[in-house]
Design a protein around this motif. Structure first.
Motif, PDB file in Angstrom:
ATOM      1  N   HIS A  91       0.880  -1.164   0.000  1.00  0.00           N
ATOM      2  CA  HIS A  91       0.000   0.000   0.000  1.00  0.00           C
ATOM      3  C   HIS A  91       0.920   1.217   0.000  1.00  0.00           C
ATOM      4  O   HIS A  91       1.801   1.329   0.865  1.00  0.00           O
ATOM      5  N   LEU A  92       0.728   2.138  -0.932  1.00  0.00           N
ATOM      6  CA  LEU A  92       1.622   3.302  -0.970  1.00  0.00           C
ATOM      7  C   LEU A  92       0.942   4.508  -1.601  1.00  0.00           C
ATOM      8  O   LEU A  92      -0.049   4.386  -2.314  1.00  0.00           O
ATOM      9  N   GLY A  93       1.509   5.663  -1.285  1.00  0.00           N
ATOM     10  CA  GLY A  93       1.010   6.922  -1.830  1.00  0.00           C
ATOM     11  C   GLY A  93       2.130   7.933  -1.860  1.00  0.00           C
ATOM     12  O   GLY A  93       3.311   7.587  -1.820  1.00  0.00           O
ATOM     13  N   GLY A  94       1.776   9.221  -1.899  1.00  0.00           N
ATOM     14  CA  GLY A  94       2.775  10.284  -1.910  1.00  0.00           C
ATOM     15  C   GLY A  94       2.809  10.994  -0.575  1.00  0.00           C
ATOM     16  O   GLY A  94       1.768  11.393  -0.047  1.00  0.00           O
ATOM     17  N   TRP A  95       3.979  11.118  -0.010  1.00  0.00           N
ATOM     18  CA  TRP A  95       4.144  11.815   1.273  1.00  0.00           C
ATOM     19  C   TRP A  95       3.867  13.292   1.063  1.00  0.00           C
ATOM     20  O   TRP A  95       4.402  13.904   0.127  1.00  0.00           O
ATOM     21  N   SER A  96       3.049  13.907   1.913  1.00  0.00           N
ATOM     22  CA  SER A  96       2.677  15.307   1.714  1.00  0.00           C
ATOM     23  C   SER A  96       2.796  16.102   3.010  1.00  0.00           C
ATOM     24  O   SER A  96       2.702  15.551   4.106  1.00  0.00           O
ATOM     25  N   TRP A  97       2.992  17.384   2.846  1.00  0.00           N
ATOM     26  CA  TRP A  97       3.065  18.335   3.965  1.00  0.00           C
ATOM     27  C   TRP A  97       2.816  19.720   3.391  1.00  0.00           C
ATOM     28  O   TRP A  97       2.908  19.947   2.183  1.00  0.00           O
ATOM     29  N   ASP A  98       2.493  20.680   4.229  1.00  0.00           N
ATOM     30  CA  ASP A  98       2.314  22.058   3.754  1.00  0.00           C
ATOM     31  C   ASP A  98       2.859  23.075   4.752  1.00  0.00           C
ATOM     32  O   ASP A  98       2.401  24.210   4.818  1.00  0.00           O
ATOM     33  N   HIS A  99       3.847  22.637   5.519  1.00  0.00           N
ATOM     34  CA  HIS A  99       4.458  23.537   6.500  1.00  0.00           C
ATOM     35  C   HIS A  99       5.465  24.443   5.809  1.00  0.00           C
ATOM     36  O   HIS A  99       6.237  23.994   4.950  1.00  0.00           O
ATOM     37  N   ALA A 100       5.487  25.697   6.211  1.00  0.00           N
ATOM     38  CA  ALA A 100       6.342  26.688   5.550  1.00  0.00           C
ATOM     39  C   ALA A 100       7.826  26.421   5.724  1.00  0.00           C
ATOM     40  O   ALA A 100       8.649  26.940   4.958  1.00  0.00           O
ATOM     41  N   THR A 136      -1.123   9.535   2.557  1.00  0.00           N
ATOM     42  CA  THR A 136      -0.056   9.661   3.544  1.00  0.00           C
ATOM     43  C   THR A 136       0.371  11.113   3.718  1.00  0.00           C
ATOM     44  O   THR A 136       0.653  11.807   2.734  1.00  0.00           O
ATOM     45  N   THR A 137       0.411  11.575   4.956  1.00  0.00           N
ATOM     46  CA  THR A 137       0.996  12.874   5.285  1.00  0.00           C
ATOM     47  C   THR A 137       2.005  12.653   6.409  1.00  0.00           C
ATOM     48  O   THR A 137       2.009  11.599   7.048  1.00  0.00           O
ATOM     49  N   ILE A 138       2.857  13.643   6.633  1.00  0.00           N
ATOM     50  CA  ILE A 138       3.779  13.519   7.768  1.00  0.00           C
ATOM     51  C   ILE A 138       2.995  13.507   9.071  1.00  0.00           C
ATOM     52  O   ILE A 138       3.285  12.751   9.983  1.00  0.00           O
ATOM     53  N   GLY A 139       1.939  14.355   9.152  1.00  0.00           N
ATOM     54  CA  GLY A 139       1.129  14.389  10.352  1.00  0.00           C
ATOM     55  C   GLY A 139       1.130  15.762  10.989  1.00  0.00           C
ATOM     56  O   GLY A 139       1.625  16.749  10.424  1.00  0.00           O
ATOM     57  N   LEU A 140       0.566  15.868  12.186  1.00  0.00           N
ATOM     58  CA  LEU A 140       0.500  17.135  12.899  1.00  0.00           C
ATOM     59  C   LEU A 140       1.898  17.725  13.037  1.00  0.00           C
ATOM     60  O   LEU A 140       2.869  17.021  13.270  1.00  0.00           O
ATOM     61  N   GLY A 141       1.966  19.043  12.895  1.00  0.00           N
ATOM     62  CA  GLY A 141       3.246  19.719  12.981  1.00  0.00           C
ATOM     63  C   GLY A 141       3.786  20.078  11.616  1.00  0.00           C
ATOM     64  O   GLY A 141       4.397  21.125  11.428  1.00  0.00           O
ATOM     65  N   MET A 142       3.587  19.196  10.622  1.00  0.00           N
ATOM     66  CA  MET A 142       4.004  19.475   9.250  1.00  0.00           C
ATOM     67  C   MET A 142       2.807  19.498   8.292  1.00  0.00           C
ATOM     68  O   MET A 142       2.967  19.704   7.105  1.00  0.00           O
ATOM     69  N   PHE A 161      -6.904   3.908   3.204  1.00  0.00           N
ATOM     70  CA  PHE A 161      -6.597   4.381   4.548  1.00  0.00           C
ATOM     71  C   PHE A 161      -5.776   5.667   4.519  1.00  0.00           C
ATOM     72  O   PHE A 161      -5.067   5.953   3.550  1.00  0.00           O
ATOM     73  N   LEU A 162      -5.894   6.432   5.609  1.00  0.00           N
ATOM     74  CA  LEU A 162      -5.082   7.622   5.838  1.00  0.00           C
ATOM     75  C   LEU A 162      -4.064   7.309   6.921  1.00  0.00           C
ATOM     76  O   LEU A 162      -4.424   6.858   8.000  1.00  0.00           O
ATOM     77  N   ASP A 163      -2.787   7.532   6.591  1.00  0.00           N
ATOM     78  CA  ASP A 163      -1.683   7.270   7.523  1.00  0.00           C
ATOM     79  C   ASP A 163      -0.976   8.562   7.876  1.00  0.00           C
ATOM     80  O   ASP A 163      -0.756   9.413   7.001  1.00  0.00           O
ATOM     81  N   PHE A 164      -0.594   8.731   9.123  1.00  0.00           N
ATOM     82  CA  PHE A 164       0.328   9.803   9.481  1.00  0.00           C
ATOM     83  C   PHE A 164       0.996   9.496  10.813  1.00  0.00           C
ATOM     84  O   PHE A 164       0.482   8.735  11.633  1.00  0.00           O
ATOM     85  N   HIS A 165       2.167  10.097  11.008  1.00  0.00           N
ATOM     86  CA  HIS A 165       2.919   9.924  12.247  1.00  0.00           C
ATOM     87  C   HIS A 165       2.228  10.719  13.347  1.00  0.00           C
ATOM     88  O   HIS A 165       1.815  11.865  13.119  1.00  0.00           O
TER      89      HIS A 165
END
Length: 397
Positions: A91-100, A136-142, A161-165
């Motif tokens: 199972h795989l996707g693209g790691w994403s974030w939107d932190h400056a 997939t996202t990095i999770g809270l904070g990023m 599924f949605l995955d994050f740290h």
């Protein structure tokens, strides 16, 4: 013979950086910004494919027939193709974030992050029969609330599924709580956003309050534990509440292995420690083994065909060589598998009845040529990062 093992969280694209990160890293931020982000900034499509192929072979030879990837950063289709050549389920996707604070080469705003994540999932979906998309996202904070909400919508749309740290240590939890206000915990924040549900997997979730465990149980979310500080914390309570719990090895620069059985060794050592504050509450080797078999399958919604040896399920099988010293005398095979053996004693692996590992070798992959290619690719990556290996490039062929 056991069911195929499940590695619930591993960043397969990082295999070319294996063993490079120092033993002591000050915090998660230092790990990301000093090593991980610079690595991804320079990684080419070909190199990411080599890393993923190497990871697939590494996993299969340790008895892992299914992996949930933590997210590729640049080339999801290439990673899917590479894993497919090995025959593994993924199972795989693209790691994403939107932190400056992300470096310029990897910076993205919320719209760009969601477009990238959506594109990655579309690229993976239906590409190979054993490869499924994952949000997939990095999770809270990023990741902003808008990114998490959008990622959850994408997971719902794809039926995945949605995955994050999440909640890796006390410092991370405190930093999130201070930003939410009103003394809201990270899990409570997710529930208020409407994100927490039975298709959300909280990777790590090591620091939890009773109210957070109530919320996880109430919403049907699952937890994936990776080796780390107090990783066995709350395992007995999580299992007692019926919360699905899987096990992952994160990266080959955190746990430094793809072998989930080695991760179970760490959990067992923490539970057995005489001065441990982790209540074992009768946890057994069978309970730990559940995390990389049927428990892990539950976290990915695949327990109907994977995770156990039962009539009607897929023939995902692992045969261990039990004539090795770590298996003798055979008194309790589950205890010995979890406490003394590891993936190094895997002899053969089948997926859907197809032999994919024969006498320790992955069928369909020229492993010697792959290893040579990986050595050369890693040398190129390190050079462009401005880093140096301890030894020179090896010639294997």
């Amino acid at each position: 013979m056991t069911p195929g093992l499940i590695n619930g969280h591993l960043h397969v694209s990082q295999h070319l950086l294996r063993g490079f990160v120092p033993l002591a890293v000050s915090d998660t931020s230092a790990y990301l910004f000093k090593w991980v982000f610079p690595y991804y900034e320079t990684l080419t499509s070909r190199e990411e494919g080599v890393a993923a192929t190497l990871a697939g072979c590494d996993l299969l030879t340790k008895g892992v027939t299914m992996v949930a990837d933590g997210g590729t950063v640049r080339h999801p289709g290439v990673v899917a193709d590479a894993l497919a050549t090995t025959g593994i389920r993924a199972h795989l996707g693209g790691w994403s974030w939107d932190h400056a604070s992300a470096p310029p080469g990897l910076s993205m705003d919320t719209t760009e992050a969601l477009d990238r994540l959506s594109g990655a999932m579309d690229e993976v979906a239906g590409r190979h029969p054993r490869i499924a998309p994952l949000a997939t996202t990095i999770g809270l904070g990023m990741s902003s609330d808008a990114l998490l909400e959008g990622a959850k919508s994408l997971a719902d749309r794809h039926g995945t599924f949605l995955d994050f740290h999440h909640s890796f240590d006390a410092g991370e939890v405190e930093s999130h709580r201070s930003s939410f206000g009103d003394d809201v915990t990270p899990v409570e924040h997710l529930e208020r956003l409407g994100i927490l549900s039975d298709n959300v997997r909280l990777v790590h979730q090591i620091v939890s309050t009773a109210a957070e465990l109530d919320a996880i149980q109430r919403t049907g979310a699952s937890v994936v534990r990776c080796t780390g500080t107090r990783a066995a914390r709350d395992l007995a309570e999580l299992r007692g509440r019926g919360i699905p719990v899987g096990v992952g090895t994160d990266t080959v620069n955190v746990s430094n292995t793809s072998d989930v059985l080695r991760a179970l060794h760490v959990f067992a050592a923490e539970i057995r420690e005489p001065d441990s504050d982790i209540p074992s509450s009768g946890l057994s080797a069978d309970d730990l083994f559940d995390m990389c078999t049927v428990g892990g399958a539950r976290t990915l919604g695949v327990a109907s065909f994977a995770g156990s040896l039962e009539p009607g399920k897929s023939a995902d099988l692992v045969m261990f060589d039990a004539l090795r010293p770590e298996w003798i005398p055979m008194i309790d095979p589950v205890n010995q598998l979890v406490l003394s053996a590891d993936g190094g004693s895997v002899e053969s692996v089948w997926i859907e009845g197809e032999l994919v590992v024969d006498r320790g070798r992955v069928i369909g992959v020229d492993e010697l040529a792959l290893c040579q290619e990986a050595e050369e690719a890693a040398a190129g990556v390190l050079m462009r990062m401005g880093a140096r290996a301890r030894i020179g490039r090896r010639s294997l062929c």
